[in-house]
Design an enzyme around this catalytic site. Structure first.
Site, PDB file in Angstrom:
ATOM      1  N   ARG A   1     -69.961 -12.900  -8.324  1.00  0.00           N
ATOM      2  CA  ARG A   1     -69.958 -13.576  -7.028  1.00  0.00           C
ATOM      3  C   ARG A   1     -70.167 -12.555  -5.924  1.00  0.00           C
ATOM      4  NH1 ARG A   1     -65.118 -17.693  -5.909  1.00  0.00           N
ATOM      5  NH2 ARG A   1     -64.129 -15.722  -5.445  1.00  0.00           N
TER       6      ARG A   1
ATOM      7  N   THR B   1     -70.429 -14.052   0.456  1.00  0.00           N
ATOM      8  CA  THR B   1     -70.851 -15.461   0.482  1.00  0.00           C
ATOM      9  C   THR B   1     -70.186 -16.308  -0.591  1.00  0.00           C
ATOM     10  OG1 THR B   1     -72.661 -15.075  -1.062  1.00  0.00           O
ATOM     11  CG2 THR B   1     -73.128 -14.731   1.283  1.00  0.00           C
TER      12      THR B   1
ATOM     13  N   ASP C   1     -58.044 -12.140 -10.058  1.00  0.00           N
ATOM     14  CA  ASP C   1     -59.406 -12.041 -10.606  1.00  0.00           C
ATOM     15  C   ASP C   1     -59.312 -11.810 -12.114  1.00  0.00           C
ATOM     16  OD1 ASP C   1     -61.841 -10.712 -11.592  1.00  0.00           O
ATOM     17  OD2 ASP C   1     -62.481 -10.818  -9.495  1.00  0.00           O
TER      18      ASP C   1
ATOM     19  N   ASP D   1     -61.122  -8.651 -13.609  1.00  0.00           N
ATOM     20  CA  ASP D   1     -60.427  -7.405 -13.300  1.00  0.00           C
ATOM     21  C   ASP D   1     -59.160  -7.257 -14.135  1.00  0.00           C
ATOM     22  OD1 ASP D   1     -62.238  -6.442 -11.450  1.00  0.00           O
ATOM     23  OD2 ASP D   1     -61.264  -7.431  -9.755  1.00  0.00           O
TER      24      ASP D   1
HETATM   25  C1  PRP Z   1     -65.211 -14.930 -11.356  1.00  0.00           C
HETATM   26  C2  PRP Z   1     -64.877 -15.883 -12.469  1.00  0.00           C
HETATM   27  C3  PRP Z   1     -66.020 -16.861 -12.459  1.00  0.00           C
HETATM   28  C4  PRP Z   1     -66.328 -16.949 -10.991  1.00  0.00           C
HETATM   29  C5  PRP Z   1     -65.692 -18.182 -10.441  1.00  0.00           C
HETATM   30  O1  PRP Z   1     -66.130 -13.988 -11.790  1.00  0.00           O
HETATM   31  O2  PRP Z   1     -64.699 -15.260 -13.713  1.00  0.00           O
HETATM   32  O3  PRP Z   1     -67.153 -16.412 -13.192  1.00  0.00           O
HETATM   33  O4  PRP Z   1     -65.793 -15.781 -10.364  1.00  0.00           O
HETATM   34  O5  PRP Z   1     -66.060 -18.371  -9.110  1.00  0.00           O
HETATM   35  P1  PRP Z   1     -66.951 -19.584  -8.601  1.00  0.00           P
HETATM   36  O6  PRP Z   1     -66.468 -20.804  -9.326  1.00  0.00           O
HETATM   37  O7  PRP Z   1     -66.626 -19.620  -7.139  1.00  0.00           O
HETATM   38  O8  PRP Z   1     -68.372 -19.268  -8.872  1.00  0.00           O
HETATM   39  P2  PRP Z   1     -66.494 -12.677 -10.921  1.00  0.00           P
HETATM   40  O9  PRP Z   1     -67.595 -12.979  -9.976  1.00  0.00           O
HETATM   41  O10 PRP Z   1     -65.239 -12.134 -10.317  1.00  0.00           O
HETATM   42  O11 PRP Z   1     -67.084 -11.703 -11.998  1.00  0.00           O
HETATM   43  P3  PRP Z   1     -66.358 -10.947 -13.212  1.00  0.00           P
HETATM   44  O12 PRP Z   1     -66.145 -11.972 -14.300  1.00  0.00           O
HETATM   45  O13 PRP Z   1     -67.333  -9.902 -13.589  1.00  0.00           O
HETATM   46  O14 PRP Z   1     -65.045 -10.385 -12.712  1.00  0.00           O
END
Ligand code: PRP
Length: 211
Positions: free
Chosen positions: A103, A107, A199, A202
């Protein structure tokens, strides 16, 4: 008919305490995510189609049932990787297809960075794995990609989902089934689930925020 299943089970409640707790260690967090993934996985597979078969036991012939369709597991990198092993234990013949998204921090829109789907051979059923469904943007990008690949039936398995993200997926993809261990009411200004678990990526991979 709603295609949302929220799993009500004492073991789910118990292990949710572990993943929500900010003092939980990385290894305890990973283990609790795996236990929750098993519980969600059992419900998400309860109506898979089987076909009859006869098995010879050491004693006699037994009438049994085997899964009838190819199944694919689609973890959303990174955090979805934490749910792969428990689902592979339940579905040892399932293929695993990886899609990587993160993400954008400003945004909250998903950005694709890895796509390892082949051009053909889409499974009949895809189980999308991601511990968190926040705005729903990431899961929607994956659903669109799987539909364009030719997957007939898509099921999303998540540990904690926010109500706004659920509403969005139900509106945009009313044929997709959602299986979640918990539904949290809202998102904060950074689009994190409240109260959530922080998260998941993480915490699974022990990478401090922005680390
Ligand atoms: C997190 C989570 C989802 C997403 C959810 O991933 O694991 O994939 O955000 O958010 P959304 O429903 O608003 O799209 P992240 O972007 O933190 O990546 P990561 O898994 O690499 O930590």
């Amino acid at each position: 008919m709603s295609l949302l299943t929220k799993i009500d089970h004492p073991l789910v409640e118990h292990h949710l305490c572990t993943v929500r707790d900010k003092s939980t260690s990385c290894s305890e967090f990973r283990t609790a995510i795996e236990r929750l993934a098993v519980l969600v996985g059992v419900y998400a597979t309860e109506d898979l189609i089987t076909q009859p078969t006869t098995i010879q036991t050491p004693i006699a012939a037994a009438n049994c049932h085997k899964l009838a369709m190819p199944i694919g597991l689609v973890p959303i990198l990174r955090a979805g990787l934490g749910m792969v092993h428990p689902l592979q234990n339940l579905l040892p013949d399932a293929s695993v297809w990886h899609l990587g998204l993160y993400r954008n921090e400003e945004t909250a829109e998903p950005v694709g960075y890895y796509d390892k789907l082949p051009s053909r051979g889409a499974p009949s059923v895809a189980l999308v794995l991601d511990p968190m469904l926040a705005t729903g943007g990431s899961v929607e990008m994956v659903i669109s990609r799987l539909k364009s690949w030719g997957v007939n039936e898509i099921r999303v398995l998540s540990i904690i989902a926010a109500q706004p993200g659920i509403d969005r997926v139900e509106r945009d993809f009313p044929d997709v089934k959602l299986y979640v261990a918990a539904i949290d009411p809202e998102l904060n200004e950074q689009s994190f689930i409240v109260p959530g678990l922080g998260d998941a990526g993480d915490r699974i991979f022990d990478t401090p925020q922005n680390g």
